[in-house]
Design a protein around this motif. Structure first.
Motif, PDB file in Angstrom:
ATOM      1  N   UNK A  13       0.807  -1.219   0.000  1.00 51.26           N
ATOM      2  CA  UNK A  13       0.000   0.000   0.000  1.00 51.26           C
ATOM      3  C   UNK A  13       0.844   1.275   0.000  1.00 51.26           C
ATOM      4  N   UNK A  14       2.182   1.129   0.068  1.00 49.30           N
ATOM      5  CA  UNK A  14       3.060   2.296   0.080  1.00 49.30           C
ATOM      6  C   UNK A  14       3.056   3.046   1.393  1.00 49.30           C
ATOM      7  N   UNK A  15       2.741   2.363   2.489  1.00 51.60           N
ATOM      8  CA  UNK A  15       2.656   2.995   3.804  1.00 51.60           C
ATOM      9  C   UNK A  15       3.955   2.950   4.600  1.00 51.60           C
ATOM     10  N   UNK A  16       4.975   2.315   4.063  1.00 49.78           N
ATOM     11  CA  UNK A  16       6.237   2.143   4.795  1.00 49.78           C
ATOM     12  C   UNK A  16       7.287   3.091   4.223  1.00 49.78           C
ATOM     13  N   UNK A  17       7.875   3.937   5.074  1.00 50.75           N
ATOM     14  CA  UNK A  17       8.921   4.861   4.666  1.00 50.75           C
ATOM     15  C   UNK A  17      10.315   4.304   4.895  1.00 50.75           C
ATOM     16  N   UNK A  18      10.440   3.404   5.874  1.00 51.26           N
ATOM     17  CA  UNK A  18      11.757   2.903   6.259  1.00 51.26           C
ATOM     18  C   UNK A  18      11.607   1.495   6.820  1.00 51.26           C
ATOM     19  N   UNK A  19      12.569   0.641   6.482  1.00 44.17           N
ATOM     20  CA  UNK A  19      12.619  -0.722   7.026  1.00 44.17           C
ATOM     21  C   UNK A  19      13.840  -0.796   7.938  1.00 44.17           C
ATOM     22  N   UNK A  20      13.614  -1.168   9.189  1.00 43.24           N
ATOM     23  CA  UNK A  20      14.703  -1.308  10.156  1.00 43.24           C
ATOM     24  C   UNK A  20      14.897  -2.787  10.475  1.00 43.24           C
ATOM     25  N   UNK A  21      16.150  -3.232  10.354  1.00 42.53           N
ATOM     26  CA  UNK A  21      16.484  -4.628  10.607  1.00 42.53           C
ATOM     27  C   UNK A  21      17.641  -4.659  11.595  1.00 42.53           C
ATOM     28  N   UNK A  22      17.523  -5.462  12.631  1.00 40.60           N
ATOM     29  CA  UNK A  22      18.629  -5.671  13.570  1.00 40.60           C
ATOM     30  C   UNK A  22      19.155  -7.082  13.378  1.00 40.60           C
ATOM     31  N   UNK A  23      20.431  -7.193  13.085  1.00 44.13           N
ATOM     32  CA  UNK A  23      21.074  -8.491  12.888  1.00 44.13           C
ATOM     33  C   UNK A  23      21.800  -8.889  14.163  1.00 44.13           C
ATOM     34  N   UNK A  39       2.856  -8.465  -2.835  1.00 41.46           N
ATOM     35  CA  UNK A  39       2.088  -8.680  -4.062  1.00 41.46           C
ATOM     36  C   UNK A  39       2.780  -8.084  -5.275  1.00 41.46           C
ATOM     37  N   UNK A  40       3.387  -6.925  -5.137  1.00 45.72           N
ATOM     38  CA  UNK A  40       4.018  -6.247  -6.271  1.00 45.72           C
ATOM     39  C   UNK A  40       5.289  -6.910  -6.769  1.00 45.72           C
ATOM     40  N   UNK A  41       5.744  -7.987  -6.166  1.00 48.20           N
ATOM     41  CA  UNK A  41       6.949  -8.679  -6.613  1.00 48.20           C
ATOM     42  C   UNK A  41       8.182  -8.313  -5.814  1.00 48.20           C
ATOM     43  N   UNK A  42       8.470  -7.004  -5.718  1.00 49.80           N
ATOM     44  CA  UNK A  42       9.616  -6.578  -4.913  1.00 49.80           C
ATOM     45  C   UNK A  42       9.478  -5.099  -4.569  1.00 49.80           C
ATOM     46  N   UNK A  43      10.175  -4.691  -3.533  1.00 47.87           N
ATOM     47  CA  UNK A  43      10.200  -3.296  -3.098  1.00 47.87           C
ATOM     48  C   UNK A  43      11.660  -2.885  -3.068  1.00 47.87           C
ATOM     49  N   UNK A  44      11.981  -1.772  -3.723  1.00 41.05           N
ATOM     50  CA  UNK A  44      13.362  -1.295  -3.761  1.00 41.05           C
ATOM     51  C   UNK A  44      13.676  -0.512  -2.490  1.00 41.05           C
ATOM     52  N   UNK A  45      14.810  -0.829  -1.892  1.00 41.98           N
ATOM     53  CA  UNK A  45      15.296  -0.123  -0.715  1.00 41.98           C
ATOM     54  C   UNK A  45      16.560   0.631  -1.089  1.00 41.98           C
ATOM     55  N   UNK A  46      16.754   1.808  -0.507  1.00 45.08           N
ATOM     56  CA  UNK A  46      17.987   2.562  -0.722  1.00 45.08           C
ATOM     57  C   UNK A  46      19.098   1.992   0.150  1.00 45.08           C
ATOM     58  N   UNK A  57      23.961  -5.563  14.792  1.00 46.41           N
ATOM     59  CA  UNK A  57      24.149  -4.555  13.756  1.00 46.41           C
ATOM     60  C   UNK A  57      22.751  -4.093  13.351  1.00 46.41           C
ATOM     61  N   UNK A  58      22.508  -2.809  13.423  1.00 51.92           N
ATOM     62  CA  UNK A  58      21.192  -2.265  13.116  1.00 51.92           C
ATOM     63  C   UNK A  58      21.261  -1.575  11.761  1.00 51.92           C
ATOM     64  N   UNK A  59      20.336  -1.918  10.873  1.00 56.73           N
ATOM     65  CA  UNK A  59      20.296  -1.369   9.528  1.00 56.73           C
ATOM     66  C   UNK A  59      18.978  -0.648   9.323  1.00 56.73           C
ATOM     67  N   UNK A  60      19.040   0.557   8.782  1.00 52.67           N
ATOM     68  CA  UNK A  60      17.844   1.335   8.478  1.00 52.67           C
ATOM     69  C   UNK A  60      17.825   1.606   6.979  1.00 52.67           C
ATOM     70  N   UNK A  61      16.867   1.012   6.278  1.00 55.53           N
ATOM     71  CA  UNK A  61      16.742   1.141   4.828  1.00 55.53           C
ATOM     72  C   UNK A  61      15.566   2.041   4.465  1.00 55.53           C
ATOM     73  N   UNK A  62      15.826   3.209   3.851  1.00 52.60           N
ATOM     74  CA  UNK A  62      14.709   4.008   3.314  1.00 52.60           C
ATOM     75  C   UNK A  62      14.063   3.256   2.151  1.00 52.60           C
TER      76      UNK A  62
END
Length: 65
Positions: A13-23, A39-46, A57-62
């Motif tokens: 739905x395009x409601x996510x601005x940032x994905x945070x992952x902690x490894x 559903x859209x197949x893939x979402x591009x992260x910066x 290790x904490x990663x923040x992907x726009x």
């Protein structure tokens, strides 16, 4: 957002601005998908912002629009 299905829906739905992952270096052997089905197949992260932590290790992907 803590549910893989809800994360997938929010990404679709395009409601996510940032994905945070902690490894954390722990091996479980199996588990559930982190994002569920997108559903859209893939979402591009910066490129991530990398934040070193104690034993993690904490990663923040726009999310690209």
């Amino acid at each position: 957002i803590m549910s893989a299905d809800i994360i997938g829906q929010a990404l679709d739905l395009g409601l996510v601005d940032e994905v945070c992952v902690s490894l954390v270096p722990v091996v479980f052997g199996e588990g559930i998908p982190y994002f569920g089905t997108v559903v859209g197949g893939h979402v591009m992260l910066d490129d991530p912002v990398v934040v070193p932590g104690h034993r993690a290790l904490h990663l923040r992907y726009p999310v690209r629009r």
